[in-house]
Scaffold this active site. Structure first.
Site, PDB file in Angstrom:
ATOM      1  N   SER A  33      34.084  59.761 -17.912  1.00  0.00           N
ATOM      2  CA  SER A  33      33.161  60.321 -16.915  1.00  0.00           C
ATOM      3  C   SER A  33      33.424  59.724 -15.538  1.00  0.00           C
ATOM      4  O   SER A  33      32.981  60.273 -14.525  1.00  0.00           O
ATOM      5  CB  SER A  33      31.722  60.055 -17.331  1.00  0.00           C
ATOM      6  OG  SER A  33      31.511  58.665 -17.481  1.00  0.00           O
ATOM      7  N   CYS A  34      34.137  58.617 -15.486  1.00  0.00           N
ATOM      8  CA  CYS A  34      34.528  58.025 -14.198  1.00  0.00           C
ATOM      9  C   CYS A  34      35.484  58.972 -13.467  1.00  0.00           C
ATOM     10  O   CYS A  34      36.085  59.854 -14.071  1.00  0.00           O
ATOM     11  CB  CYS A  34      35.239  56.687 -14.407  1.00  0.00           C
ATOM     12  SG  CYS A  34      34.175  55.357 -14.957  1.00  0.00           S
ATOM     13  N   ILE A  35      35.619  58.721 -12.169  1.00  0.00           N
ATOM     14  CA  ILE A  35      36.513  59.563 -11.374  1.00  0.00           C
ATOM     15  C   ILE A  35      37.499  58.687 -10.610  1.00  0.00           C
ATOM     16  O   ILE A  35      37.109  57.684  -9.995  1.00  0.00           O
ATOM     17  CB  ILE A  35      35.713  60.425 -10.373  1.00  0.00           C
ATOM     18  CG1 ILE A  35      34.866  61.431 -11.161  1.00  0.00           C
ATOM     19  CG2 ILE A  35      36.630  61.152  -9.403  1.00  0.00           C
ATOM     20  CD1 ILE A  35      34.227  62.477 -10.320  1.00  0.00           C
ATOM     21  N   GLY A  97      35.714  62.771 -14.437  1.00  0.00           N
ATOM     22  CA  GLY A  97      34.433  63.510 -14.460  1.00  0.00           C
ATOM     23  C   GLY A  97      34.237  64.301 -15.734  1.00  0.00           C
ATOM     24  O   GLY A  97      33.586  65.347 -15.738  1.00  0.00           O
TER      25      GLY A  97
ATOM     26  N   ASP B 151      33.921  54.505 -21.248  1.00  0.00           N
ATOM     27  CA  ASP B 151      33.097  54.986 -20.130  1.00  0.00           C
ATOM     28  C   ASP B 151      31.697  55.377 -20.583  1.00  0.00           C
ATOM     29  O   ASP B 151      30.730  55.233 -19.829  1.00  0.00           O
ATOM     30  CB  ASP B 151      33.749  56.229 -19.486  1.00  0.00           C
ATOM     31  CG  ASP B 151      34.672  55.859 -18.336  1.00  0.00           C
ATOM     32  OD1 ASP B 151      34.855  54.656 -18.097  1.00  0.00           O
ATOM     33  OD2 ASP B 151      35.197  56.783 -17.678  1.00  0.00           O
TER      34      ASP B 151
END
Lengths: 165, 198
Positions: A33-35, A97, B151
């Protein structure tokens, strides 16, 4: 195709790295989910990468500005300009994302990946900038590479698929 | 994270050790193989370093993820190299390794059960020791980059902390001469519990 080189620099969770060294490749490994956002000035051959974790800070923590989309983007632009990059020449790309857990409804409060994407786009828009290319959303992890020598930006997935942005 | 007294640290570590031992025994019973608990590390590390525990953020793993909630919240990931996970599948449901691929429903279900058993054995031990009720989420089986799977937990923990309190357990499945990692990441709520063992 980018192979793992000794001069590949890992941009970890909540970090920003800037480089003018043509031998360097910047990498955000294992984005869920990190970018990862890369910005590259093709004239001065200077580039930066940020590993954004969350859309906004909650005010509880004094964190690295690169951790949150709303502070990471202005921070990266400021540092790049300080090192001679021209904001208007920047080629900006992003990857990540994703919604790794399929059970999370798209667009829900728990869909942090989507919120991160929106926050990055909004932060760029405040500086009258936009994304040139992206590989985002879906439910797969990605690794983003930026080659400082030529600005080539590549995304690799767990299934060994590689695409050039 | 609040600072723990030495006594509290000791209590927490003992609870975790008991939980991990139960979890590994549960896994051993389920797959019918001897498992040797080779390493148990309990520590606080910067979030940016946590992917190293799973071989680095760009290592492809098969992970079973569970969240748990109640008076204590956190995340559990049971991680295996794909080849190890396929060996487990072979012994559980007779599915042979055909290389890295999207997992079928049966493969997901079998591995999910492995995570379910391991996770709930651990959580039961913690819940019993602290006399609390902990609710595990259904397990989710993922084949992806370690960083991407982590994450899921990091976006929760990093909202309140820069560091992660984690329990890293490495176990050896004797017959396969190979290992797996049982990773538990606790968020702040855990440390607000009264650590009085009944």
């Amino acid at each position: 195709m980018i192979t793992t080189a000794t001069n590949t620099i890992n941009v970890s969770l909540g970090e920003m790295v800037i480089s003018e060294d043509p031998e360097v490749i910047l990498a955000c490994y294992g984005l869920g989910s990190c970018i990862g956002v890369s910005a590259y000035d093709p004239v001065n051959r200077i580039g930066a990468m940020i590993h954004v974790v969350l859309p906004f800070g909650n005010g509880i923590l004094e964190s690295s500005p690169a951790k949150y989309a709303n502070t990471a983007i202005p921070h990266m632009l400021q540092v790049l300009e300080k090192h001679g990059a021209d904001k208007n020449r920047l080629i900006i790309k992003m990857a990540g994302g994703a919604k790794i857990l399929n059970c999370i409804p798209a667009g829900s409060m728990l869909d942090i990946g989507e919120k991160n994407i929106i926050a990055v786009l909004e932060a760029l828009a405040l500086h009258k900038l936009s994304i040139d290319n992206q590989d985002t959303r879906g439910n797969i992890g990605r690794t983003l590479f930026l080659c400082i020598k030529d600005g080539k930006t590549t995304v690799k997935t767990a299934m060994n698929q590689t695409i050039e942005l | 994270m609040r600072t723990l007294s030495q006594c509290e640290q000791h209590v927490i570590e003992n609870i975790i050790k008991k939980g991990v031992t139960d979890a590994v025994n549960g896994l051993s019973e389920m797959i019918g193989k001897d498992i040797h608990l080779s390493e148990l590390i309990i520590k606080t590390i910067p979030a940016k370093d946590i992917a190293v525990t799973l071989g680095g953020p760009d290592t492809t793993i098969i992970g079973v993820y569970l969240a748990f909630s109640g008076p204590a919240n956190g995340h559990i990931i049971l991680a295996h190299h794909p080849n190890v996970a396929f060996k487990l599948l072979d012994s559980l449901v007779g599915i042979k390794n055909t290389g890295i691929h999207d997992l079928s429903d049966l493969e997901q279900s079998a591995l999910g059960e492995v995570g379910n058993i391991t996770g709930t054995f651990f959580l039961n031990a913690v819940a019993n020791a602290l006399d609390i009720i902990i609710h595990p989420s259904p397990p989710v089986v993922l084949i992806d980059l370690a960083g991407a799977i982590l994450d899921i937990a990091m976006v929760d923990i990093l909202q309140e902390e820069e560091d992660v309190y984690m329990v890293e357990t490495t176990y050896i499945i004797n017959e396969y001469n190979t290992k797996g990692t049982f990773l538990i990441m606790l968020n702040n709520s855990f440390f607000n519990l009264p650590f009085i063992v009944k």
